[in-house]
Design an enzyme around this catalytic site. Structure first.
Site, PDB file in Angstrom:
ATOM      1  N   CYS A  52      -5.625   2.099  12.738  1.00 58.79           N
ATOM      2  CA  CYS A  52      -5.269   2.927  11.772  1.00 58.79           C
ATOM      3  C   CYS A  52      -6.207   3.557  10.933  1.00 58.79           C
ATOM      4  O   CYS A  52      -6.946   2.774  10.200  1.00 58.79           O
ATOM      5  CB  CYS A  52      -4.191   2.192  10.650  1.00 58.79           C
ATOM      6  N   CYS A  83      -4.465  -3.634   6.261  1.00 53.71           N
ATOM      7  CA  CYS A  83      -4.566  -2.234   5.613  1.00 53.71           C
ATOM      8  C   CYS A  83      -3.087  -2.094   5.057  1.00 53.71           C
ATOM      9  O   CYS A  83      -3.300  -1.162   3.834  1.00 53.71           O
ATOM     10  CB  CYS A  83      -4.627  -1.064   6.854  1.00 53.71           C
TER      11      CYS A  83
END
Length: 349
Positions: free
Chosen positions: A188, A91
């Site tokens: 996340c 990410c």
RNA sequence: AGGGGUAUCGCCAAGCGGUAAGGCACCAGACUUUGACUCUGGUAUUCGUAGGUUCAAAUCCUGCUACCCCUG
């Protein structure tokens, strides 16, 4: 800005330092969490509240599509192969320090700042070095191991030199509404989940035997991909033997067998690991072998090791055997205060 | 068909007349921007079942049931 204390204080500090600051919130996942709440909504509410408080404009961007294509797909594919991926590392590489930064720059920003606990040195040699955080307990360099010097070029980490307790104290002093907000956990943008249940929404269950290494069937599992080497919880095996807990020792995806061991964990300790590829944030070291410290998972105390470069890959030889090295996770290498980079663990022995 | 043995939480397992240890599993918290690990806390008013003895039984006695072993 994520809606947490760290990015809140980051914004405030920059404002105090005289920067013209804008808050940028990113949304990458649209499903609700286990409790039926959309935490992203609450987080953006907090971002607005903080931005209003410190007097800066705020915006929101949505990279859900790109997150799905460049991070989540890979995450699911890896699990299907029986590996243990780390979506948050991807990410950062594929979203936060890629389209997100690009978006900020396109809005006219000169720099992008985040609330990560780490440092960056924009050195005179033209390279941007990733440095460990002052607060070793919160250091987040592990998650940033796949970045490049290029990606760190316009980046600032204003709280990387602070202790978490200082951050909270300052946030409270300035009256930021997020001062007491609990640190976020879980993947996340996706958040804390019942992991097996969450995975089962993307990878169908496939029951099979749980066996000991000598072939004795001791239980049943819902799918080997839901488990990770070294795992204890969720096996449902209890009693008998020496009364000690059972741990996952290995997985046989082909035959759908989960191997476990009771008590004895000696077989999941290994001193060597191999990465077929390795990302050096700045440049490849000149020597092919060097001493370093390394981590095989976030928050693990750094372990002394020797790094050996082989082709595009890297081999690590730890001074002490490491428990439950998981294929798919990253091995991250440090020399002194600098994070050199990391690579996906492919093999261990 | 005889003889012996065992039946205590999902699984192991203490207890041997004085009012249910512990471990594993499980659940809940803590820790934690992955997955794991780890730590803390919780979990049998009840001891296969039906009676009896006793001030008092999971612990003694009897019947029944189930399983295990041995002999036929």
């Amino acid at each position: 800005m994520s809606g947490g204390v760290d990015s809140s204080l980051t914004a405030l500090l920059l404002k105090e330092q005289g920067f013209e600051v804008i808050g940028l919130f990113m949304r990458n996942w649209h499903e609700k969490d286990d409790g039926g709440c959309c935490t992203a909504d609450e987080d953006f509410y907090d971002v607005r509240s903080v931005c209003n408080n410190i007097g800066i404009p705020y915006y929101s961007v949505d990279f859900a599509d790109q997150y799905y294509d460049r991070v989540f797909k890979h995450f699911v594919d890896e699990y299907k192969k029986g590996r243990t991926p780390n979506p948050d590392v991807l990410c950062n590489k594929e979203i936060k320090f890629a389209p997100f930064v690009k978006h900020a720059l396109s809005m006219g920003a000169d720099y992008i700042a985040t609330g990560h606990y780490c440092g960056v040195l924009h050195a005179d040699d033209g390279y941007n070095y990733l440095l460990k955080a002052k607060d070793s307990n919160k250091d987040q360099t592990y998650f940033l191991n796949q970045l490049s010097s290029q990606q760190l070029d316009k980046v600032l980490f204003p709280i990387g030199g602070m202790e978490k307790s200082e951050v909270r104290a300052l946030a409270a002093k300035y009256g930021l509404s997020t001062a007491e907000k609990k640190d976020s956990t879980g993947i996340c943008f996706i958040g804390e989940r019942n992991f097996r249940k969450f995975l089962s929404e993307y990878i169908p269950m496939k029951e099979g035997d749980i066996k000991t290494l000598d072939g004795k069937v001791v239980g049943r599992h819902d799918g080997v991909f839901y488990y990770t080497v070294g795992q204890r919880k969720g096996l449902g095996i209890g009693g008998g033997g020496n009364g000690e807990p059972w741990f996952v020792v290995s997985k046989d995806v082909e035959n759908n067998v989960l191997y476990v061991s009771q008590g004895d964990q000696s077989m999941i300790y290994h001193s060597h690991l191999q990465c077929d590829g390795f990302n050096f944030i700045t440049y490849r070291p000149k020597q092919n072998q060097f001493r370093c410290t390394a981590r095989i998972r976030h928050r693990q105390p750094e372990q002394d090791a020797t790094a050996i470069l082989r082709g595009n890959g890297l081999e690590l030889v730890f001074d002490k055997p490491q428990r439950a090295i998981a294929e798919g996770q990253y091995a991250v290498v440090y020399v002194d205060n600098v994070c050199l980079g990391g690579g996906v663990i492919e093999r261990k022995f």
